[in-house]
Scaffold this active site. Structure first.
Site, PDB file in Angstrom:
ATOM      1  N   SER A   1      24.949  36.007  80.529  1.00 40.01           N
ATOM      2  CA  SER A   1      24.944  35.118  79.371  1.00 40.01           C
ATOM      3  C   SER A   1      23.600  35.147  78.671  1.00 40.01           C
ATOM      4  CB  SER A   1      25.259  33.683  79.796  1.00 40.01           C
ATOM      5  OG  SER A   1      25.218  32.821  78.668  1.00 40.01           O
TER       6      SER A   1
ATOM      7  N   HIS B   1      30.944  28.598  82.479  1.00 41.86           N
ATOM      8  CA  HIS B   1      29.791  28.462  81.582  1.00 41.86           C
ATOM      9  C   HIS B   1      30.255  28.477  80.132  1.00 41.86           C
ATOM     10  CE1 HIS B   1      26.989  30.375  78.764  1.00 41.86           C
ATOM     11  NE2 HIS B   1      26.006  29.811  79.433  1.00 41.86           N
TER      12      HIS B   1
END
Length: 482
Positions: free
Chosen positions: A130, A187
């Site tokens: 990420s 997430h």
């Protein structure tokens, strides 16, 4: 070739290219390969000065360029394209070699692939990455799954290129098979919720107070100096302060109000349903994006009745802005609590034994949801890994208690003015739901027994029961023994 490459990257679109550059910048000799050879040439020509790249123009030469155990990072489109690349390279690799899927794969696909490659003696490491293209280049948050053996060789390299917070890498071994991709999926689900809550806060400051985007940008800048300090709040202030060069209008006003999605939010919601975990904040954020895209429906409903909006002013406006900050923080706590509940449930379901404090720690830097209060979440799980929910953790409990009046006032004001706040409202509803001493689910269960003989349990004795509703006296019978 006199010296082999430490690691290889195949798939050199923006993310793959930047990850390869990050590796090279950290002193690793990186083999690079792409299905289209020109991308490989372009990378070496443009960025060859950043480190040592070994260009390869076939799968065979790419594998031959790597030292044992070979470590190959796959950065291609999720789905069939990933399977095709895996199948191609699996035939060329030897037992002990490692294939790393660093794309946004569905965790179930990762579990399937890991099991199949394990049978061949190969390590398959589904890895969440990420931070977008900038994170891939400068230091992302990295969430690798796979075997402990594979992490012993791969882990130090990933930790080296990951973002750092207080000197600690934002990378940790999550657990077996698909756990890394699962955590990355959640997430992204939390990211959906966080973004929706921020957008609703903007809408409230504009709709209830009449603030212009530039004024709201200053509010967000102020919030970013306190407990809401985060990447998303930071970039929101930048976006709201931006003016469109062509029209001179606030940039946010020239963008079509149709939010898109790539599927990870939807996966998170679907998996939450499968696990029986109420992640209502993520679900509402996902549905809000869906609603925004139904332009024909919204146009047809545009003249439906609604309340007038009379903006607040003076001291009332300032109080309301402060209330929104409280409501936003409280709702964010709920969203993150739900996400961590989902990760815990998946760990129990799939035997992953995920360290929730470690997950919070690696989300503190590099990733999109990086935020100051993730350190508080890390500390909460470090103090009590078995706590049932973050909502009951000491500091968060206090913050939620302090936010009560403001949170409820904001939701009530939004309803009174007709400003949609699905994220803020559902967060409050979840909070009230989990703290309720008794829910109306008892009536739902009675209804289910009435029309479908689905049975029910009682509060005063053990067992499962059914009532013969068609009988005048409605006799109750025990269906089974406890």
């Amino acid at each position: 070739m006199s010296e082999k490459a430490s690691i290889g990257v195949t798939g050199l679109a923006v993310m793959g290219r930047n990850l390869a550059r990050n590796l090279a910048r950290h002193g690793y000799r990186v083999a690079v390969h792409n299905r289209t050879p020109q991308r490989t040439r372009d990378l070496v020509e443009r960025f060859g000065s950043e480190g040592e790249f070994v260009p390869a123009y076939s799968a065979e030469s790419f594998v031959a360029a790597l030292s044992r155990p070979r470590q190959i990072v796959v950065m291609v489109k999720a789905g069939a394209a990933t399977d095709a690349v895996i199948d191609e390279f699996a035939e060329l690799l030897e037992p002990g070699d490692v294939l790393v899927d660093a794309g946004n794969a569905h965790f179930a696909d990762t579990r399937r692939r890991e099991a199949a490659l394990r049978e061949r003696g190969l390590h398959f490491v589904g890895t969440g990455v990420s931070g977008g293209e900038e994170g891939a280049l400068h230091g992302p948050s990295i969430m690798p799954g796979g075997s402990e053996e594979s992490y012993r060789t791969l882990g130090p390299l990933l930790e080296d290129i990951a973002a750092k917070v207080d000197g600690t890498p934002c990378c940790a071994h999550i657990g077996p098979d698909g756990s890394g991709h699962f955590v990355k999926m959640v997430h992204n689900g939390i990211e959906y919720s966080d973004m929706q809550l921020i957008a609703e806060s903007f809408d409230l400051l504009r709709g209830a107070l009449g603030y212009e985007p530039a004024q709201i940008a200053e509010v967000f800048r102020t919030w970013n100096t306190g407990r809401l300090d985060s990447y998303l709040i930071e970039i929101t202030s930048e976006v709201l302060a931006h003016t469109d060069a062509e029209t001179g209008r606030p940039f946010v006003d020239v963008i079509a109000d149709q939010a898109e999605q790539k599927g990870t939010g939807r996966w998170t919601v679907q998996t939450g349903l499968d696990l029986g975990i109420p992640i209502s904040g993520i679900a509402e954020a996902t549905f809000a994006r869906s609603l925004s895209g139904h332009t024909a429906l919204r146009a047809a409903a545009a003249d439906l009745a609604g309340p007038p909006r009379t903006p607040l002013s003076g001291s009332a406006a300032q109080r309301f802005a402060d209330d929104v900050e409280q409501a936003l923080y409280a709702s964010k706590v709920v969203a993150y609590a739900q996400g961590f509940d989902q990760i815990r449930a998946a760990g129990q379901e799939y035997g992953w034994n995920i360290d929730l404090g470690s997950v919070a720690a690696i989300w503190r830097g590099g990733c999109i949801i990086r935020a100051k209060f993730l350190d508080d979440i890390r500390a909460a799980f470090a103090a009590d890994p078995a706590q049932p929910t973050l909502l009951t953790s000491g500091e968060f409990r206090k913050a939620l208690e302090a936010a009560q009046d403001s949170w409820r006032s904001v939701v009530a004001t939004a309803v009174r003015l007709g400003i949609p706040t699905p994220g803020l409202s559902t967060a409050l509803a979840y909070y009230d739901g989990v703290r309720a001493p008794r829910l109306p689910a008892a009536l739902v269960q009675a209804q289910r027994d009435y029309f479908g003989a689905h049975t029910y349990r009682r509060v005063d004795r053990e067992g499962t029961f059914h009532t013969e509703w068609a009988e005048p006296t409605r006799p109750e019978s025990r269906v089974d023994q406890p």
